[in-house]
Design an enzyme around this catalytic site. Structure first.
Site, mmCIF file in Angstrom:
data_model
loop_
_atom_site.group_PDB
_atom_site.id
_atom_site.type_symbol
_atom_site.label_atom_id
_atom_site.label_comp_id
_atom_site.label_asym_id
_atom_site.label_seq_id
_atom_site.Cartn_x
_atom_site.Cartn_y
_atom_site.Cartn_z
ATOM 1 N N ASP A 329 0.873 -1.162 0.000
ATOM 2 C CA ASP A 329 0.000 0.000 0.000
ATOM 3 C C ASP A 329 0.918 1.222 0.000
ATOM 4 O O ASP A 329 2.065 1.152 0.447
ATOM 5 C CB ASP A 329 -0.872 -0.030 1.259
ATOM 6 C CG ASP A 329 -1.562 1.293 1.504
ATOM 7 O OD1 ASP A 329 -2.247 1.775 0.585
ATOM 8 O OD2 ASP A 329 -1.389 1.857 2.606
ATOM 9 N N ASP A 529 -1.395 -0.811 6.149
ATOM 10 C CA ASP A 529 -1.580 -0.267 7.498
ATOM 11 C C ASP A 529 -2.997 0.190 7.791
ATOM 12 O O ASP A 529 -3.315 0.507 8.933
ATOM 13 C CB ASP A 529 -0.647 0.930 7.710
ATOM 14 C CG ASP A 529 -1.150 2.178 6.991
ATOM 15 O OD1 ASP A 529 -1.579 2.057 5.823
ATOM 16 O OD2 ASP A 529 -1.124 3.257 7.603
ATOM 17 N N ASP A 533 -6.844 -1.895 3.732
ATOM 18 C CA ASP A 533 -5.878 -2.932 3.357
ATOM 19 C C ASP A 533 -6.236 -4.290 3.947
ATOM 20 O O ASP A 533 -5.603 -5.294 3.611
ATOM 21 C CB ASP A 533 -4.468 -2.549 3.838
ATOM 22 C CG ASP A 533 -3.985 -1.239 3.232
ATOM 23 O OD1 ASP A 533 -4.232 -1.035 2.034
ATOM 24 O OD2 ASP A 533 -3.380 -0.440 3.957
#
Length: 644
Positions: A329, A529, A533
């Site tokens: 990410d 995080d 996600d």
């Protein structure tokens, strides 16, 4: 050996002395052997139980007048060796969890909190969520919380492995049991007791140590087959020695002439057959095979926890080693997750400090993250801000206000077009910052652009280095982000990432991970995080969450990086590889030891006591080899990767 062929009257003494060792000290071994055999899966205890029982029965037969050598003393010695080995194994295995136990002991025992307007000291067990804790310099922070008042440097080395204290201010999160070094703090407790960081670490590591990677399942299946095979081999050995003792002695002398025979020709056939069969049973005990994986996992996950890497389950060790694709990410993972001012460029004839001062004066009244970044940058430059009147925000575009009697606009180029601002003085800077993938904020005074401020979510300090090392390790790095593809490509180029996939909605990340899994024969890891996600973390072969992220992301992950730094991912992969290699070494030793020792025992070349001693040494060797992981130097391993 000749000293064991004793008169019948000595056989009674052997039986009496051996009985307490077998019946009392060895009771647990016999109980486990019976339970495993009753369920149709005899284990290593069954081999020891059968071997010692057979040896002890020879003593009973001896006193009953049967012409056989008494091995009752040998039975006691075998059990003594076995129990001593188990004790040493238990001690060694216990040492593997020392890091976790010491971590739990680091917690504060009491806390000073405000209750009913007074500051009182309470036991840590009585601390409640929401309590306002007062922490003086040099004290441990009693529980996880948020700083409400005060500034200090917090020594978080016990949790993150980072030796340098971290500066904290109001609004920052702190971890229970970390050390407050300089200033006095008021901390609002957010997680106490079993919800706290230390308790979570202990729970995660314990679950990982009890978990099994796929290779352990293979070893368990092999052990389930191995024990019945050994019983058959022992039976065949017994029959061969009973039928053709001289042939077996000659075969042993011919295959290994340098080894003295442990069986003497003056013994009866029955004595020699029992002797060889008992040796096969005890030498084959697969203790080393059973210890190979769990001991390595205990040490590896404990070492990782000490470095701020929490591995939730043992299978993640093997999966991390097999990973070939790492998906990232962007926001909060590769970057800090918050906008920061990178450039302030004044138009011709203007002063950059005055441009920033005017922009910050307007944005001071806004709560937008970009506005906060501009104000914070002005504060870092130690600029005094004039007051602003008539503030008016344009949602998604910017804001306008009166500053020192002049109309000041701060916002995106679209707002300037809407307000008929002359952008010609700032066109070159606007285009350049757009090419660099930065958010462009124009500052205009009296409908004329006077400067441009570039804002972007900056990369974490270790991002580029971590991605470079991962590439050296053979990992293909992929970025998944909701940013436009052009912006994603720019960030990927800055970081050194192989492939950037932009315009990915949160629900689309899991689909992209699934697609990457189909495209590779190896494993796919996902690093993230945020809440968005969680699906991708669960979909990946191994999900890796940053400890600075959301609880949902951490819960969905197999590995948590407490520090929130990507170099910890490199360390996790190197530790996983080292741990897996130890498992392979241990299993190789266990299998190789049996392949060599069993034939020697069958041919009467190993005394049962020597066989049991070798078995115990084999098990201890496996534990010792696993404990060497505690000295695994990650910094040296990283340097080695960089040199390749």
């Amino acid at each position: 050996m000749t000293g064991l062929w004793m008169p019948r009257m000595h056989a009674w003494l052997e039986l009496l002395l051996a009985a307490p060792v077998l019946v009392v000290s060895g009771a647990a071994t016999y109980k486990k052997a019976w339970q495993s055999t009753r369920h149709g899966s005899p284990n290593m205890d069954a081999l020891i139980a059968l071997g010692t029982a057979a040896a002890y029965i020879t003593g009973v037969m001896r006193v009953a007048g049967v012409p056989i050598v008494s091995f009752a003393a040998v039975a006691a010695m075998i059990m003594a060796f076995h129990l001593t080995g188990r004790y040493l194994e238990a001690r060694a295995r216990g040492r593997a969890s020392d890091a976790i136990r010491k971590l739990l002991e680091l917690g504060a025992k009491t806390a000073r909190v405000e209750r009913d307007g007074e500051t009182v000291e309470v036991a840590i067990e009585d601390l409640r969520k929401g309590d306002l804790m007062r922490v003086r310099p040099g004290e441990k922070i009693p529980a996880d919380g948020i700083i409400e008042k005060g500034e200090s440097a917090i020594d978080e080395s016990m949790a993150t492995g980072e030796p340098i204290p971290v500066d904290k201010e109001p609004g920052d999160a702190v971890i229970g049991a970390t050390l407050n070094t300089t200033g006095a703090l008021c901390v609002r407790a957010t997680r106490v007791g079993e919800d706290g960081f230390l308790a979570q670490v202990a729970r995660i590591v314990q679950e990982a140590q009890l978990g099994k990677p796929p290779i352990q399942d293979t070893a368990d299946k092999a052990t389930a087959v191995f024990v019945p095979v050994v019983l058959c081999v022992a039976a065949v050995t017994f029959l061969l020695w009973l039928a053709a003792p001289h042939f077996m002695q000659a075969a042993g002398a011919g295959i290994a002439p340098w080894l003295p025979g442990a069986i003497h020709g003056e013994a009866s056939r029955l004595s020699m057959a029992v002797f060889a069969a008992v040796a096969v049973l005890v030498i084959s005990c697969p203790c080393a095979m059973g210890l190979a994986t769990p001991t390595a996992l205990m040490v590896g996950t404990g070492h990782a926890a000490g470095r701020g890497i929490l591995i939730r389950e043992g299978a993640a060790i093997q999966t991390l080693r097999q990973t070939s694709v790492v998906c990232f990410d962007k926001t909060g993972t590769l970057t800090h997750g918050r906008p920061q001012v990178t450039d302030v460029e004044a138009c011709d004839g203007q002063d950059a400090a005055e441009v920033l001062r005017a922009a910050a004066a307007v944005e001071f009244l806004s709560e937008h993250p970009i506005a906060t970044a501009i104000v914070k940058h002005a504060e870092n430059e130690q600029l005094s801000l004039p007051s602003a009147d008539g503030f008016r925000a344009q949602v998604g575009k910017g804001a306008v206000a009166q500053v020192a009697g002049e109309r000041v606009l701060v916002g995106k180029p679209g707002l300037m077009d809407q307000e008929a601002v002359d952008l010609r003085p700032a066109e070159i800077a606007i285009r350049r910052f757009a090419r660099e993938g930065k958010t462009t904020i124009v500052v205009a005074r009296n409908d004329v652009a006077v400067g441009v401020i570039a804002v972007t979510d900056t990369l974490k300090p270790d991002t580029v280095r971590a991605v470079k090392i991962l590439g050296r390790m053979g990992q293909r790095c992929v970025m998944l982000t909701g940013d436009h593809q052009a912006t994603a490509d720019i960030i990927a180029k800055q970081v050194g990432i192989d492939k950037a996939i932009g315009d990915v909605l949160p629900e689309g990340k899991a689909k992209k991970v699934a697609q990457l899994k189909r495209e590779t024969i190896y494993k796919v890891a996902m690093v993230g995080d945020g809440i968005n996600d969680a699906g991708a973390l669960a979909e990946a072969d191994v999900g890796i969450a940053l400890g600075t992220g959301t609880d949902i992301a951490i819960e969905a992950a197999d590995v948590t990086l407490v520090k929130g730094e990507l170099m910890a991912l490199v360390e996790a992969m190197l530790l996983a590889k080292a741990t897996y290699n130890k498992i392979l070494q241990n299993l190789g030793w266990a299998v190789g030891y049996n392949l060599l020792a069993v034939p020697l025992a069958m041919l009467g070349l190993l005394h049962p006591m020597i066989a049991e001693a070798c078995m115990a040494i084999s098990s201890i060797n496996v534990v010792w080899n696993s404990l060497r992981l505690r000295r695994f130097d990650l910094d040296q391993a990283i340097e080695k990767v960089m040199r390749t």
